[in-house]
Design an enzyme around this catalytic site. Structure first.
Site, PDB file in Angstrom:
ATOM      1  N   SER A   9       0.857  -1.197   0.000  1.00 54.22           N
ATOM      2  CA  SER A   9       0.000   0.000   0.000  1.00 54.22           C
ATOM      3  C   SER A   9       0.887   1.239   0.000  1.00 54.22           C
ATOM      4  O   SER A   9       1.572   1.531   0.987  1.00 54.22           O
ATOM      5  CB  SER A   9      -0.897   0.024   1.232  1.00 54.22           C
ATOM      6  OG  SER A   9      -1.549   1.283   1.292  1.00 54.22           O
ATOM      7  N   HIS A  34      -1.204  -1.202  -4.300  1.00 58.44           N
ATOM      8  CA  HIS A  34      -2.471  -0.801  -3.672  1.00 58.44           C
ATOM      9  C   HIS A  34      -2.482   0.719  -3.542  1.00 58.44           C
ATOM     10  O   HIS A  34      -1.582   1.312  -2.933  1.00 58.44           O
ATOM     11  CB  HIS A  34      -2.629  -1.473  -2.310  1.00 58.44           C
ATOM     12  CG  HIS A  34      -3.969  -1.234  -1.696  1.00 58.44           C
ATOM     13  ND1 HIS A  34      -5.105  -1.917  -2.095  1.00 58.44           N
ATOM     14  CD2 HIS A  34      -4.378  -0.358  -0.747  1.00 58.44           C
ATOM     15  CE1 HIS A  34      -6.142  -1.481  -1.404  1.00 58.44           C
ATOM     16  NE2 HIS A  34      -5.731  -0.518  -0.582  1.00 58.44           N
ATOM     17  N   ASP A  36      -4.584   3.962  -2.399  1.00 59.77           N
ATOM     18  CA  ASP A  36      -5.680   4.427  -1.545  1.00 59.77           C
ATOM     19  C   ASP A  36      -6.109   5.847  -1.888  1.00 59.77           C
ATOM     20  O   ASP A  36      -5.308   6.783  -1.801  1.00 59.77           O
ATOM     21  CB  ASP A  36      -5.232   4.404  -0.077  1.00 59.77           C
ATOM     22  CG  ASP A  36      -5.260   3.010   0.519  1.00 59.77           C
ATOM     23  OD1 ASP A  36      -6.153   2.217   0.144  1.00 59.77           O
ATOM     24  OD2 ASP A  36      -4.395   2.708   1.361  1.00 59.77           O
ATOM     25  N   MET A  38      -8.474   8.827  -0.785  1.00 60.79           N
ATOM     26  CA  MET A  38      -9.265   9.329   0.350  1.00 60.79           C
ATOM     27  C   MET A  38      -9.677  10.774   0.088  1.00 60.79           C
ATOM     28  O   MET A  38      -8.862  11.566  -0.402  1.00 60.79           O
ATOM     29  CB  MET A  38      -8.435   9.257   1.631  1.00 60.79           C
ATOM     30  CG  MET A  38      -7.926   7.865   1.935  1.00 60.79           C
ATOM     31  SD  MET A  38      -7.022   7.832   3.481  1.00 60.79           S
ATOM     32  CE  MET A  38      -6.441   6.130   3.483  1.00 60.79           C
ATOM     33  N   HIS A  68      -8.382   1.682  -4.424  1.00 62.34           N
ATOM     34  CA  HIS A  68      -9.370   1.549  -3.356  1.00 62.34           C
ATOM     35  C   HIS A  68      -9.977   2.930  -3.123  1.00 62.34           C
ATOM     36  O   HIS A  68      -9.334   3.813  -2.556  1.00 62.34           O
ATOM     37  CB  HIS A  68      -8.659   1.014  -2.090  1.00 62.34           C
ATOM     38  CG  HIS A  68      -9.495   1.016  -0.858  1.00 62.34           C
ATOM     39  ND1 HIS A  68      -8.963   0.866   0.401  1.00 62.34           N
ATOM     40  CD2 HIS A  68     -10.837   1.147  -0.673  1.00 62.34           C
ATOM     41  CE1 HIS A  68      -9.934   0.910   1.299  1.00 62.34           C
ATOM     42  NE2 HIS A  68     -11.073   1.092   0.676  1.00 62.34           N
ATOM     43  N   MET A  70     -12.026   5.442  -1.297  1.00 64.00           N
ATOM     44  CA  MET A  70     -12.679   5.787  -0.035  1.00 64.00           C
ATOM     45  C   MET A  70     -13.256   7.173  -0.247  1.00 64.00           C
ATOM     46  O   MET A  70     -12.739   8.179   0.282  1.00 64.00           O
ATOM     47  CB  MET A  70     -11.652   5.760   1.105  1.00 64.00           C
ATOM     48  CG  MET A  70     -11.284   4.354   1.527  1.00 64.00           C
ATOM     49  SD  MET A  70      -9.759   4.278   2.487  1.00 64.00           S
ATOM     50  CE  MET A  70      -8.571   4.065   1.184  1.00 64.00           C
ATOM     51  N   MET A 139     -11.830  -4.765   5.037  1.00 64.36           N
ATOM     52  CA  MET A 139     -10.968  -3.881   5.829  1.00 64.36           C
ATOM     53  C   MET A 139     -10.795  -4.496   7.215  1.00 64.36           C
ATOM     54  O   MET A 139     -11.781  -4.838   7.878  1.00 64.36           O
ATOM     55  CB  MET A 139     -11.598  -2.485   5.984  1.00 64.36           C
ATOM     56  CG  MET A 139     -11.710  -1.676   4.709  1.00 64.36           C
ATOM     57  SD  MET A 139     -10.146  -1.447   3.850  1.00 64.36           S
ATOM     58  CE  MET A 139      -9.209  -0.506   5.062  1.00 64.36           C
ATOM     59  N   GLY A 144      -8.839   5.027   6.559  1.00 61.86           N
ATOM     60  CA  GLY A 144      -8.423   6.430   6.698  1.00 61.86           C
ATOM     61  C   GLY A 144      -6.938   6.593   6.942  1.00 61.86           C
ATOM     62  O   GLY A 144      -6.354   7.588   6.544  1.00 61.86           O
ATOM     63  N   PHE A 145      -6.326   5.619   7.587  1.00 60.36           N
ATOM     64  CA  PHE A 145      -4.918   5.775   7.971  1.00 60.36           C
ATOM     65  C   PHE A 145      -4.173   4.447   7.921  1.00 60.36           C
ATOM     66  O   PHE A 145      -4.764   3.397   8.206  1.00 60.36           O
ATOM     67  CB  PHE A 145      -4.813   6.342   9.396  1.00 60.36           C
ATOM     68  CG  PHE A 145      -5.532   7.659   9.546  1.00 60.36           C
ATOM     69  CD1 PHE A 145      -4.910   8.847   9.173  1.00 60.36           C
ATOM     70  CD2 PHE A 145      -6.837   7.700   9.995  1.00 60.36           C
ATOM     71  CE1 PHE A 145      -5.582  10.064   9.263  1.00 60.36           C
ATOM     72  CE2 PHE A 145      -7.526   8.912  10.087  1.00 60.36           C
ATOM     73  CZ  PHE A 145      -6.898  10.095   9.723  1.00 60.36           C
ATOM     74  N   GLY A 146      -2.902   4.526   7.592  1.00 59.94           N
ATOM     75  CA  GLY A 146      -2.041   3.355   7.692  1.00 59.94           C
ATOM     76  C   GLY A 146      -1.563   3.200   9.129  1.00 59.94           C
ATOM     77  O   GLY A 146      -1.790   4.078   9.975  1.00 59.94           O
ATOM     78  N   ASP A 177      -7.079  -5.832   4.154  1.00 59.43           N
ATOM     79  CA  ASP A 177      -6.330  -4.568   4.196  1.00 59.43           C
ATOM     80  C   ASP A 177      -6.373  -3.957   5.591  1.00 59.43           C
ATOM     81  O   ASP A 177      -7.449  -3.601   6.080  1.00 59.43           O
ATOM     82  CB  ASP A 177      -6.955  -3.603   3.175  1.00 59.43           C
ATOM     83  CG  ASP A 177      -6.257  -2.260   3.119  1.00 59.43           C
ATOM     84  OD1 ASP A 177      -5.220  -2.080   3.771  1.00 59.43           O
ATOM     85  OD2 ASP A 177      -6.760  -1.375   2.402  1.00 59.43           O
ATOM     86  N   GLY A 179      -3.241  -3.517   8.945  1.00 57.54           N
ATOM     87  CA  GLY A 179      -2.533  -4.201  10.034  1.00 57.54           C
ATOM     88  C   GLY A 179      -1.975  -5.556   9.647  1.00 57.54           C
ATOM     89  O   GLY A 179      -1.714  -6.398  10.519  1.00 57.54           O
ATOM     90  N   SER A 200       2.485  -0.118   6.165  1.00 58.16           N
ATOM     91  CA  SER A 200       3.568   0.217   7.093  1.00 58.16           C
ATOM     92  C   SER A 200       4.534  -0.954   7.301  1.00 58.16           C
ATOM     93  O   SER A 200       5.728  -0.729   7.519  1.00 58.16           O
ATOM     94  CB  SER A 200       2.988   0.694   8.430  1.00 58.16           C
ATOM     95  OG  SER A 200       2.040  -0.228   8.909  1.00 58.16           O
TER      96      SER A 200
HETATM   97  O1  LIG Z   1      -6.794   1.668   3.213  1.00 56.36           O
HETATM   98  C1  LIG Z   1      -5.981   1.677   4.097  1.00 56.36           C
HETATM   99  C2  LIG Z   1      -6.237   2.483   5.297  1.00 56.36           C
HETATM  100  O2  LIG Z   1      -7.460   3.091   5.145  1.00 56.36           O
HETATM  101  C3  LIG Z   1      -4.811   0.791   4.003  1.00 56.36           C
HETATM  102  O3  LIG Z   1      -4.500   0.409   2.658  1.00 56.36           O
HETATM  103  C4  LIG Z   1      -3.551   1.141   4.705  1.00 56.36           C
HETATM  104  O4  LIG Z   1      -2.633   1.742   3.848  1.00 56.36           O
HETATM  105  C5  LIG Z   1      -2.943  -0.111   5.268  1.00 56.36           C
HETATM  106  O5  LIG Z   1      -1.817   0.258   5.963  1.00 56.36           O
HETATM  107  P1  LIG Z   1      -1.163  -0.692   7.052  1.00 56.36           P
HETATM  108  O6  LIG Z   1      -2.240  -1.019   8.067  1.00 56.36           O
HETATM  109  O7  LIG Z   1      -0.707  -1.920   6.314  1.00 56.36           O
HETATM  110  O8  LIG Z   1      -0.073   0.135   7.579  1.00 56.36           O
END
Ligand SMILES: O=C(CO)[C@@H](O)[C@H](O)COP(=O)(O)O
Length: 227
Positions: A9, A34, A36, A38, A68, A70, A139, A144-146, A177, A179, A200
């Site tokens: 991502s 990937h 994203d 937003m 993706h 959002m 998800m 919204g955030f990595g 997607d 964590g 991440s």
């Molecule tokens: O769509 C998203 C977050 O909204 C993801 O694609 C994040 O980018 C995943 O990041 P990690 O959890 O792997 O750090």
């Protein structure tokens, strides 16, 4: 053997050198980019649009790009992303006024189509549209955030989605997607996922190949248990 796909991502990539960093993740063994999108409306963050995707294609990124969305509304952005070079376009069903129409629109523009489910979004949105799907994205964090932690309840939801896909007989990828790390990817694959987004975990490590190789070796252990 089951073919697993790893999708770095680029939300966690270095935006100041996006082309180079994306190419580096692919050279390290990533299969799919990937991407994203937003809009600071559907989710509380603002990222990239079709111009950035086109810039990646112009830079020489030829791997499939998994967009993706959002965003809300959804339909207006589809032609632009398809034209810019998207391979897959996925969206959140509750953000579209007419889910079936949006899926058709994606296909008409030559892309593979999919639905994305937030942790609390029911899988019942799949009823009546399985025949139009190439991909289902669950998800495992709120979007919204990595860098967030994997929500464990996703494992059960993955097992349910896997059953629905297998019962349908359609060729649909099951993507996860949020964590995804070396130490949980095996468990996630065993629950039925076959496409893994990792931001991440890859971009936050100095050696992308080391992380991707370690993820693949975890997946190989699971692969042995598939028939
Ligand atoms: O769509 C998203 C977050 O909204 C993801 O694609 C994040 O980018 C995943 O990041 P990690 O959890 O792997 O750090």
């Amino acid at each position: 053997m089951k073919q697993f796909l790893l999708a770095p991502s680029i939300l966690s990539a270095d935006f100041a050198r996006l082309g180079e960093d994306t190419a580096k993740a692919l050279a390290a063994g990533g299969d799919v980019v990937h991407f994203d999108v937003m809009d600071n409306h559907y989710v509380p963050n603002l990222t990239m649009g079709p111009m950035v995707l086109k810039a990646l294609r112009d830079y020489g990124i030829t791997a499939p790009i998994d967009v993706h969305l959002m965003v809300k509304p959804v339909d207006e952005l589809i032609p632009a992303f398809a034209k810019a070079g998207a391979s897959y376009i996925t969206f959140h069903p509750e953000a579209s006024q007419h889910v079936d129409r949006t899926l058709q629109l994606i296909k008409e523009h030559g892309c593979k189509a999919g639905l994305v489910f937030n942790p609390a979004t029911p899988l019942s949105y799949l009823d009546y549209v399985m025949d139009k799907l190439d991909i289902i994205l669950l998800m495992s964090v709120n979007p919204g955030f990595g860098g967030q932690s994997f929500i464990p309840g996703t494992l059960d939801k993955l097992r349910q989605a896997r059953r629905l896909i297998d019962q349908s007989g359609y060729d649909i990828r099951l993507e996860v997607d949020g964590g995804v790390k070396i130490d949980n990817i095996g468990q996630i694959a065993a629950a039925g996922a076959d496409m893994f987004v990792a931001g991440s975990a890859i971009f936050g490590h100095p050696d992308y190949k080391k992380v991707i190789d370690a993820m693949r070796s975890e997946l190989e252990k699971v692969n042995g248990s598939f028939h």
